[in-house]
Design a protein around this motif. Structure first.
Motif, PDB file in Angstrom:
ATOM      1  N   GLU A  89       0.869  -1.176   0.000  1.00 58.31           N
ATOM      2  CA  GLU A  89       0.000   0.000   0.000  1.00 58.31           C
ATOM      3  C   GLU A  89       0.904   1.223   0.000  1.00 58.31           C
ATOM      4  OE1 GLU A  89      -3.256   0.917   0.297  1.00 58.31           O
ATOM      5  OE2 GLU A  89      -4.197  -1.057   0.261  1.00 58.31           O
ATOM      6  N   LYS A  90       1.113   1.820  -1.161  1.00 57.14           N
ATOM      7  CA  LYS A  90       2.080   2.908  -1.258  1.00 57.14           C
ATOM      8  C   LYS A  90       1.623   4.172  -0.529  1.00 57.14           C
ATOM      9  CE  LYS A  90       3.425   1.414  -5.904  1.00 57.14           C
ATOM     10  NZ  LYS A  90       3.597   1.845  -7.305  1.00 57.14           N
ATOM     11  N   TRP A  91       0.323   4.430  -0.537  1.00 59.40           N
ATOM     12  CA  TRP A  91      -0.147   5.716  -0.006  1.00 59.40           C
ATOM     13  C   TRP A  91       0.013   5.826   1.500  1.00 59.40           C
ATOM     14  CZ3 TRP A  91      -0.928   9.981  -2.727  1.00 59.40           C
ATOM     15  CH2 TRP A  91      -1.149   9.860  -4.092  1.00 59.40           C
ATOM     16  N   VAL A  92       0.108   4.709   2.221  1.00 63.28           N
ATOM     17  CA  VAL A  92       0.284   4.826   3.677  1.00 63.28           C
ATOM     18  C   VAL A  92       1.642   5.451   4.004  1.00 63.28           C
ATOM     19  CG1 VAL A  92      -1.247   2.912   4.278  1.00 63.28           C
ATOM     20  CG2 VAL A  92       1.189   2.484   4.007  1.00 63.28           C
ATOM     21  N   ASN A  93       2.582   5.399   3.056  1.00 60.88           N
ATOM     22  CA  ASN A  93       3.914   5.957   3.303  1.00 60.88           C
ATOM     23  C   ASN A  93       4.024   7.440   2.970  1.00 60.88           C
ATOM     24  OD1 ASN A  93       4.953   3.427   3.986  1.00 60.88           O
ATOM     25  ND2 ASN A  93       5.311   2.924   1.832  1.00 60.88           N
ATOM     26  N   ALA A  94       3.031   7.989   2.293  1.00 62.18           N
ATOM     27  CA  ALA A  94       3.176   9.354   1.775  1.00 62.18           C
ATOM     28  C   ALA A  94       2.035  10.234   2.276  1.00 62.18           C
ATOM     29  CB  ALA A  94       3.176   9.330   0.251  1.00 62.18           C
ATOM     30  N   PRO A  95       2.345  11.437   2.778  1.00 61.60           N
ATOM     31  CA  PRO A  95       1.293  12.340   3.237  1.00 61.60           C
ATOM     32  C   PRO A  95       0.323  12.633   2.096  1.00 61.60           C
ATOM     33  CG  PRO A  95       3.487  13.260   3.656  1.00 61.60           C
ATOM     34  CD  PRO A  95       3.678  12.035   2.846  1.00 61.60           C
ATOM     35  N   HIS A  96      -0.945  12.460   2.339  1.00 64.32           N
ATOM     36  CA  HIS A  96      -1.909  12.643   1.245  1.00 64.32           C
ATOM     37  C   HIS A  96      -3.266  13.064   1.780  1.00 64.32           C
ATOM     38  CE1 HIS A  96      -2.639   8.518   2.611  1.00 64.32           C
ATOM     39  NE2 HIS A  96      -3.857   8.647   2.131  1.00 64.32           N
ATOM     40  N   THR A  97      -4.101  13.490   0.862  1.00 64.80           N
ATOM     41  CA  THR A  97      -5.466  13.883   1.179  1.00 64.80           C
ATOM     42  C   THR A  97      -6.383  13.120   0.237  1.00 64.80           C
ATOM     43  OG1 THR A  97      -4.647  16.072   1.715  1.00 64.80           O
ATOM     44  CG2 THR A  97      -7.010  15.887   1.334  1.00 64.80           C
ATOM     45  N   ILE A  98      -7.485  12.602   0.765  1.00 68.67           N
ATOM     46  CA  ILE A  98      -8.422  11.873  -0.097  1.00 68.67           C
ATOM     47  C   ILE A  98      -9.624  12.774  -0.368  1.00 68.67           C
ATOM     48  CG2 ILE A  98      -9.940   9.846  -0.236  1.00 68.67           C
ATOM     49  CD1 ILE A  98      -7.868   8.393   1.492  1.00 68.67           C
ATOM     50  N   LYS A  99      -9.904  12.967  -1.660  1.00 69.41           N
ATOM     51  CA  LYS A  99     -11.081  13.762  -2.032  1.00 69.41           C
ATOM     52  C   LYS A  99     -11.956  12.906  -2.923  1.00 69.41           C
ATOM     53  CE  LYS A  99      -9.069  18.350  -2.206  1.00 69.41           C
ATOM     54  NZ  LYS A  99      -8.548  19.306  -3.162  1.00 69.41           N
ATOM     55  N   ASP A 100     -13.226  12.770  -2.548  1.00 72.19           N
ATOM     56  CA  ASP A 100     -14.156  11.934  -3.307  1.00 72.19           C
ATOM     57  C   ASP A 100     -13.543  10.566  -3.626  1.00 72.19           C
ATOM     58  OD1 ASP A 100     -16.051  13.991  -3.327  1.00 72.19           O
ATOM     59  OD2 ASP A 100     -15.069  14.915  -5.049  1.00 72.19           O
ATOM     60  N   GLY A 101     -12.890  10.007  -2.641  1.00 73.08           N
ATOM     61  CA  GLY A 101     -12.393   8.640  -2.774  1.00 73.08           C
ATOM     62  C   GLY A 101     -11.055   8.485  -3.460  1.00 73.08           C
ATOM     63  N   LEU A 102     -10.482   9.585  -3.970  1.00 75.59           N
ATOM     64  CA  LEU A 102      -9.203   9.465  -4.682  1.00 75.59           C
ATOM     65  C   LEU A 102      -8.100  10.240  -3.956  1.00 75.59           C
ATOM     66  CD1 LEU A 102     -10.314   9.821  -8.408  1.00 75.59           C
ATOM     67  CD2 LEU A 102      -9.165   7.849  -7.413  1.00 75.59           C
ATOM     68  N   PRO A 103      -6.878   9.695  -3.944  1.00 73.44           N
ATOM     69  CA  PRO A 103      -5.795  10.314  -3.185  1.00 73.44           C
ATOM     70  C   PRO A 103      -4.998  11.353  -3.974  1.00 73.44           C
ATOM     71  CG  PRO A 103      -5.078   8.204  -4.032  1.00 73.44           C
ATOM     72  CD  PRO A 103      -6.488   8.389  -4.524  1.00 73.44           C
ATOM     73  N   PHE A 104      -4.635  12.434  -3.274  1.00 79.71           N
ATOM     74  CA  PHE A 104      -3.729  13.459  -3.809  1.00 79.71           C
ATOM     75  C   PHE A 104      -2.548  13.579  -2.845  1.00 79.71           C
ATOM     76  CE2 PHE A 104      -7.930  14.556  -5.332  1.00 79.71           C
ATOM     77  CZ  PHE A 104      -7.725  15.023  -6.621  1.00 79.71           C
ATOM     78  N   LEU A 105      -1.354  13.717  -3.410  1.00 80.55           N
ATOM     79  CA  LEU A 105      -0.154  13.882  -2.587  1.00 80.55           C
ATOM     80  C   LEU A 105      -0.129  15.286  -1.980  1.00 80.55           C
ATOM     81  CD1 LEU A 105       2.603  12.330  -2.077  1.00 80.55           C
ATOM     82  CD2 LEU A 105       3.535  13.882  -3.806  1.00 80.55           C
ATOM     83  N   ASN A 106       0.086  15.365  -0.665  1.00 80.43           N
ATOM     84  CA  ASN A 106       0.185  16.706  -0.060  1.00 80.43           C
ATOM     85  C   ASN A 106       1.449  17.403  -0.545  1.00 80.43           C
ATOM     86  OD1 ASN A 106      -2.069  15.931   1.354  1.00 80.43           O
ATOM     87  ND2 ASN A 106      -1.068  15.857   3.352  1.00 80.43           N
ATOM     88  N   ASN A 107       1.405  18.736  -0.542  1.00 75.24           N
ATOM     89  CA  ASN A 107       2.574  19.552  -0.874  1.00 75.24           C
ATOM     90  C   ASN A 107       3.060  19.381  -2.318  1.00 75.24           C
ATOM     91  OD1 ASN A 107       4.224  21.568   0.201  1.00 75.24           O
ATOM     92  ND2 ASN A 107       5.928  20.146   0.417  1.00 75.24           N
TER      93      ASN A 107
END
Ligand code: FE
Length: 223
Positions: A89-107
């Motif tokens: 699960e790659k996203w658990v390692n990277a700060p992110h925000t989920i909008k409408d079910g899809l992830p965006f990388l913070n910063n």
């Protein structure tokens, strides 16, 4: 033919975010372009066929793009580029925000939400043609990272950062610090185990289970 000449095409580096059957996935891509402007902008996105992300884009017909900046943590590129979403699960390692079910990388420099309207298959890649469903500038004022600059100046740092991650089993300090923001404690209702990991409980994959008794994440109660 000298294929390094292609590095001088000035596209950037991007993290693609997708929904998978069990959570979130994504990868690094470089070949992104604008196809049409005006009221109905279109973008093209080439994604390797062997990538799990490619499969997920085809199933869901949507994805996000986070435009990486020149000051991106090299670990982020290794995290999304050097391992497969089939295994981790790659996203658990990277700060992110989920909008409408899809992830965006913070910063990141900028964010796009894409809806696939057409796809062309080539031997190694699928070229997705997408409507730009949403676009926003990011909070990061740094310039977008250009692929040629990544090749010339960042590639070694990305390799090193990923190697450190493999050895230590946890993300870079910067990512871990950003990930740790938040952090209510969560308790297993069956065995009483209290989750105390580096990754906020909310960002653990839905398939995560209590390490002591195996109760599913959804049963945990915040304390
Ligand atoms: Fe438990």
């Amino acid at each position: 033919m000298d294929t390094s000449a292609l590095f001088k095409l000035s596209y950037g580096l991007y993290v693609v975010g997708v929904k998978t059957e069990t959570g979130l996935g994504g990868c690094i891509v470089d070949a992104v372009g604008q196809v049409a402007a005006g009221d109905s902008p279109l973008a093209s996105l080439a994604c390797m066929k062997k990538n799990y992300t490619n499969e997920c884009i085809k199933k869901t017909s949507e994805c996000t793009l986070s435009v990486l900046s020149t000051d991106v943590d090299p670990f982020v590129i290794g995290n999304f580029g050097f391992q497969s979403g089939r295994d981790v699960e790659k996203w658990v390692n990277a700060p992110h925000t989920i909008k409408d079910g899809l992830p965006f990388l913070n910063n990141a420099c900028a964010y796009l939400r894409l809806r696939v309207v057409n796809a062309l298959e080539f031997p190694t890649h699928t070229l997705f043609i997408c409507e730009v469903a949403d676009a926003e500038n990011g909070e990061n004022p740094a310039k977008p990272l250009i692929y040629g600059d990544y090749q010339a100046t960042m590639k070694a740092a990305v390799g090193e950062a990923f190697q450190k991650f493999k050895e230590a089993g946890k993300p870079s300090q910067d990512c871990a610090a950003a990930n740790a923001v938040g952090g209510a404690k969560w308790r297993c209702p069956l065995c009483g185990y209290v989750y105390d990991g580096d990754i906020p409980f909310e960002r653990l994959p839905d398939t995560w289970k209590c390490p002591l008794c195996g109760v599913g994440k959804e049963s945990f109660k915040s304390v």
